[in-house]
Motif scaffolding. Structure first.
Motif, PDB file in Angstrom:
ATOM      1  N   TRP A  57       0.856  -1.199   0.000  1.00 29.88           N
ATOM      2  CA  TRP A  57       0.000   0.000   0.000  1.00 29.88           C
ATOM      3  C   TRP A  57       0.887   1.243   0.000  1.00 29.88           C
ATOM      4  O   TRP A  57       1.827   1.325   0.795  1.00 29.88           O
ATOM      5  N   ASN A 113      -1.099   7.339   2.214  1.00 32.67           N
ATOM      6  CA  ASN A 113      -2.495   7.273   1.777  1.00 32.67           C
ATOM      7  C   ASN A 113      -3.328   6.655   2.875  1.00 32.67           C
ATOM      8  O   ASN A 113      -3.190   5.480   3.166  1.00 32.67           O
ATOM      9  N   TRP A 114      -4.162   7.455   3.495  1.00 33.74           N
ATOM     10  CA  TRP A 114      -4.903   6.987   4.656  1.00 33.74           C
ATOM     11  C   TRP A 114      -6.400   7.032   4.373  1.00 33.74           C
ATOM     12  O   TRP A 114      -7.014   8.108   4.399  1.00 33.74           O
ATOM     13  N   PRO A 115      -7.023   5.889   4.143  1.00 38.11           N
ATOM     14  CA  PRO A 115      -8.408   5.844   3.664  1.00 38.11           C
ATOM     15  C   PRO A 115      -9.437   6.493   4.586  1.00 38.11           C
ATOM     16  O   PRO A 115     -10.464   6.953   4.109  1.00 38.11           O
ATOM     17  N   TRP A 130      -9.062  12.053   1.866  1.00 32.74           N
ATOM     18  CA  TRP A 130      -8.610  10.924   1.051  1.00 32.74           C
ATOM     19  C   TRP A 130      -9.516  10.761  -0.162  1.00 32.74           C
ATOM     20  O   TRP A 130     -10.731  10.831  -0.059  1.00 32.74           O
ATOM     21  N   LYS A 131      -8.886  10.589  -1.319  1.00 35.90           N
ATOM     22  CA  LYS A 131      -9.665  10.396  -2.547  1.00 35.90           C
ATOM     23  C   LYS A 131      -9.544   8.941  -2.972  1.00 35.90           C
ATOM     24  O   LYS A 131      -8.449   8.401  -3.047  1.00 35.90           O
ATOM     25  N   GLU A 132     -10.676   8.371  -3.296  1.00 38.17           N
ATOM     26  CA  GLU A 132     -10.666   6.986  -3.755  1.00 38.17           C
ATOM     27  C   GLU A 132     -10.002   6.911  -5.121  1.00 38.17           C
ATOM     28  O   GLU A 132     -10.244   7.752  -5.974  1.00 38.17           O
ATOM     29  N   TRP A 133      -9.163   5.892  -5.312  1.00 43.67           N
ATOM     30  CA  TRP A 133      -8.504   5.782  -6.602  1.00 43.67           C
ATOM     31  C   TRP A 133      -9.464   5.281  -7.660  1.00 43.67           C
ATOM     32  O   TRP A 133     -10.200   4.318  -7.439  1.00 43.67           O
ATOM     33  N   GLY A 152      -4.075   0.949  -5.578  1.00 43.84           N
ATOM     34  CA  GLY A 152      -3.747   2.353  -5.675  1.00 43.84           C
ATOM     35  C   GLY A 152      -2.498   2.624  -6.479  1.00 43.84           C
ATOM     36  O   GLY A 152      -2.196   3.754  -6.804  1.00 43.84           O
TER      37      GLY A 152
END
Lengths: 155, 406
Positions: free
Chosen positions: A132, A136-138, A143-146, A152
């Motif tokens: 990961w 990038n911290w969901p 946070w933007k979804e890929w 990702g």
């Protein structure tokens, strides 16, 4: 027993206890100075015999908040220790060495919210894949979804 | 397997012993397990994040999909977390219906576990019998809720369906019919010498281990760690019914079986008390709340596997700002690190299963020789190893069960 928690923590930790909110007889929320949190947690766990239930991390407008939920099984109450950290660089001492049950949830909060737990024995990924991408911290609000899906790194 | 070198046996990520794909690495020396590594995350579905995009009416249905076996445990805790924000009160009748559903679910979940535990030990008779007696419970669920599983009964403020008076005689009949088979399991299966040999003093978890790792439910109670959310943090109608919290002293696999079998009898008793109350209490099933105030709430439920914990933060809109879920297996699975070590590989199968991580995944276990990666065993072989051990014991000692059941 009920007052051992509120009075005990207040008299023992004094100024480190920032706020006590007894919402109902069964739910108490105590805001703690982040630097003293491991000591307060250890006091609840070892001295008062509370059970560590889980911790909740959340990204709020005023910073990263962590709630440590302790169950006082003999007193029918949940004692929740609240700390607020700076969202730019959230960092707090780990309680995993003093409260072994907290090991997994600290790993989880580390990868989902980017909180640094100083002194944690094993800071690998728990839920996310080992590859990961860093930073990038969901569960962060920004946070933007890929769109590419996968882990990702596809994009 | 070379006797002196350390070998790693991976179990998982897909394995029938596990409710979700998890990855256990057994480090073995010869037959003995010396270390256990656990890796999870293969089934991470981001439900907490999803819940932030749903309304409070939808969240219980989302969390119902977390587990396919104890499917009402999560909605049960979820609706309580939402009500705790207020805090809001719910009608008396809804409390009894919730309690009834929760306990009936415990019966079917424990019977399912008992059957699978029997299967892993090579006692397929136990498996068939346990599942045979689980069937009427599922039929009862179908009658009352429309589904054998995923009942969709819980909603913030009450329950979604009432239980009709004309169904109550059938409910009582099914509950009465359960007592005899459960007693049979208690008296016959548990006194079987081979079953005792396979499960007694295997996978022992001490009381201190349970406290350290925060073990919950039957896993904790079988090690004399006397915790039960139903009694310690009463909710729904649990403070209005009488029941005993079952604890045992030894913390081995056998005691975990005993706790679950005896708990089923308690659950039958609680269900019956609820049915009696349902005949009298008629104050509606839904408080019809229109909005959730700002604040935060914690909901708990003693699921068949232990305490389910839900936390929600509300800002006064119809969607949660943050929704946190902690299932009991999250705390119970790490206990395997201590419970498996020091025992043989053939015992690991039942020890890993003894905490009851529900089972519904495909089988794909490989035993790989460290270094070379040579395939030695797959899941079938490992299961066979466990069953073979029981078969040999049966030949040696004979079984009470075979005499009675054939």
């Amino acid at each position: 027993m009920a007052d051992a928690v509120v009075q005990g923590t207040k008299s023992r930790f004094g100024e480190a206890i920032l706020e006590v909110f007894e919402k109902t007889p069964t739910r108490t929320y105590i805001t703690v100075d982040p630097t003293r949190l491991p000591d307060v947690a250890e006091y609840l766990y070892k001295d008062l015999g509370c059970r560590f239930s889980i911790a909740t991390g959340m990204h709020m407008a005023h910073g990263i908040e962590i709630l440590y939920h302790f169950a006082e099984d003999r007193g029918n109450r949940f004692v929740n220790l609240r700390v607020v950290l700076d969202a730019r660089r959230p960092s707090i001492d780990s309680i995993a060495l003093r409260v072994p049950a907290a090991e997994w949830i600290e790993r989880e909060m580390h990868e989902l919210l980017g909180i640094e737990f100083k002194g944690h024995p094993d800071m690998r990924h728990l839920l996310l894949t080992d590859d990961w991408p860093e930073g990038n911290w969901p569960l962060r609000r920004d946070w933007k979804e890929w769109k590419g899906g996968g882990n990702g790194q596809d994009k | 397997m070379a006797k002196t070198s350390k070998t790693i046996i991976p179990i998982g990520p897909y394995h029938p012993l596990q409710e979700e794909p998890e990855f256990f690495k057994l480090h073995v020396e010869g037959e003995k397990v010396v270390e256990l590594e656990i890796e999870i995350g293969y089934n991470h579905r981001g439900i907490e994040k999803l819940a932030e995009n749903l309304t409070y009416d939808q969240v219980p249905f989302l969390v119902e999909r977390i587990c396919g076996i104890c499917s009402s445990s999560h909605p049960f805790a979820s609706v309580q977390a939402i009500e705790d924000v207020g805090p809001l009160d719910i009608p008396e009748r809804a409390r009894y219906i919730r309690t009834f559903i929760g306990e009936l679910e415990r019966i079917h979940s424990h019977l399912l576990w008992l059957g699978l535990a029997g299967h892993f030990l090579g006692y397929n008779t136990v498996w068939m019998w346990a599942w045979k007696h689980r069937e009427p419970v599922l039929d009862l669920f179908e009658l009352l809720t429309g589904n054998r599983n995923h009942y969709g009964m819980m909603k913030p403020g009450g329950v979604r369906r009432d239980i009709a008076d004309e169904d109550l005689p059938r409910v009582m009949q099914t509950l009465d019919g359960l007592v005899k088979p459960v007693l049979m399991f208690r008296d016959v299966a548990l006194s079987d010498p081979v079953l005792q040999a396979r499960t007694k003093n295997v996978g022992v978890l001490s009381r201190q281990d349970c406290i350290d790792l925060g073990a919950l439910g039957p896993t904790a109670r079988s090690s004399d760690y006397d915790i039960d959310v139903r009694r310690d943090h009463p909710y729904a109608a649990y403070d209005r019914v009488k029941f005993n919290v079952i604890t045992t002293k030894n913390g081995d696999v056998f005691d975990k079986v005993v706790v679950r079998v005896l708990e089923m009898l308690e659950s039958v008793s609680i269900c019956k008390q609820c049915v009696e109350k349902l005949r009298e209490v008629r104050d509606g099933i839904d408080a019809n709340y229109k909005e959730i105030p700002p604040g935060e709430g914690i909901g708990l439920h003693e699921a068949p596997r232990g305490e389910v914990f839900h936390y929600t933060r509300s800002d006064g809109t119809n969607k949660p700002v943050r929704y946190k879920i902690r299932a009991p297996s999250y705390m119970n699975v790490p206990t395997n690190k201590r419970a498996c070590v020091g025992y043989t590989v053939s015992d690991a199968t039942i020890t890993l299963a003894a905490i009851d991580p529900c089972y519904c995944c495909t089988e794909r276990t490989l035993v790989v020789e460290a270094g070379t990666g040579k395939r030695l065993m797959n899941g079938k072989d490992l299961l066979g190893l466990s069953q073979e051990k029981t078969r040999k014991m049966l030949e040696k000692y004979g079984s009470r069960m075979d005499k009675i059941w054939t």
